[in-house]
Design an enzyme around this catalytic site. Structure first.
Site, short mmCIF file in Angstrom:
data_model
loop_
_atom_site.label_atom_id
_atom_site.label_comp_id
_atom_site.label_asym_id
_atom_site.label_seq_id
_atom_site.Cartn_x
_atom_site.Cartn_y
_atom_site.Cartn_z
N LYS A 79 0.13 -3.91 4.21
CA LYS A 79 -0.17 -2.59 3.30
C LYS A 79 -1.73 -2.43 3.39
CE LYS A 79 1.22 -0.75 -1.04
NZ LYS A 79 1.87 -1.48 -2.25
O1 G3P Z 1 3.25 1.09 -5.77
C1 G3P Z 1 2.01 1.43 -6.32
C2 G3P Z 1 2.19 1.25 -7.69
O2 G3P Z 1 2.31 -0.32 -7.92
C3 G3P Z 1 1.21 1.94 -8.68
O3 G3P Z 1 1.79 1.97 -9.78
O4 G3P Z 1 2.10 2.38 -12.26
O5 G3P Z 1 0.31 1.14 -11.49
O6 G3P Z 1 0.40 3.67 -10.80
P1 G3P Z 1 1.13 2.45 -11.14
#
Ligand code: G3P
Length: 218
Positions: free
Chosen positions: A87
């Site tokens: 990634k």
């Molecule tokens: O896959 C990306 C994710 O982990 C981000 O999610 O909820 O932190 O915006 P969030």
């Protein structure tokens, strides 16, 4: 549409995997930190444990932000298990690293995507997956699902092979909307996956079926 779980928590990964619908896992440094995992040794051994648990792609994020560092780190991560996808953040050095990994047959997930322009660049570089963060776009009073639709249209017109992996999913409705918009993959917290199960009429209907069946035993 493939289902990935977006966590580094082994118990949650196992619970989603036991449902039989899991196609992979995504993680990031914040999710690793949430599990108290920081050192390279601990991170690498955690990725191995995830790969042993799930038969599917596991995204492992680099920490380096320069080309040489990303390449060294990504090659090490990719050597941990055949299911590892490296990634890489959408920055200038990241685009170069994606192109390099593509030429070496190492699969990548280009992360932190917030625009169609970034999506075009990642596809040109040969990213295997592209991660638009739809929840974070919604947080800015923009429409994250609209971006998924726009990228899906561009990729179809241009014949790009990069798969759209909708990330930063916050709810079951996000999953449904991403499916409609043409996402190839959704990566979700366990709560959003389990939320797809829920409907009060299902619960009421089942209670009625069981109550009617029980009448025969009375
Ligand atoms: O896959 C990306 C994710 O982990 C981000 O999610 O909820 O932190 O915006 P969030």
């Amino acid at each position: 549409m493939k289902f990935f779980i977006d966590t580094a928590n082994l118990a949650q990964i196992k619970e989603a995997n036991d449902l039989g619908i899991l196609d992979g896992v995504t993680t990031n440094p914040s999710l690793m930190a949430k599990e108290g995992i920081f050192s390279t040794e601990a991170v690498n051994s955690h990725y191995k444990a995830i790969c042993e648990l799930v038969n599917g792609d596991v995204s492992a994020e680099v920490i380096s932000t320069d080309f040489e560092g990303m390449v060294a780190e990504g090659e090490k991560l990719a050597s941990l298990h055949p299911n590892i996808v490296v990634k890489i953040p959408m920055i200038k050095e990241g685009v170069k690293a994606i192109k390099y990994f593509h030429s070496k047959g190492i699969r990548t997930n280009c992360t932190l995507i917030f625009s169609a322009g970034q999506a075009i660049l990642a596809a040109k570089a040969g990213a295997t997956y592209l991660s638009p963060f739809i929840g974070r776009i919604d947080d800015m009073n923009w429409d994250g699902v609209d971006l998924i639709g726009q990228i899906a249209e561009i990729y179809a017109i241009q014949g790009y092979e990069t798969e759209i992996l909708a990330a930063s999913i916050r709810s079951p409705l996000h999953i449904v909307k991403c499916a409609e918009a043409g996402a190839h993959v959704v990566t979700c917290p366990l709560s959003a996956i389990l939320g797809l199960l829920k409907h009060p009429l299902t619960d009421l209907g089942l209670a009625q079926f069981l109550a009617d069946h029980a009448k025969g035993k009375a």
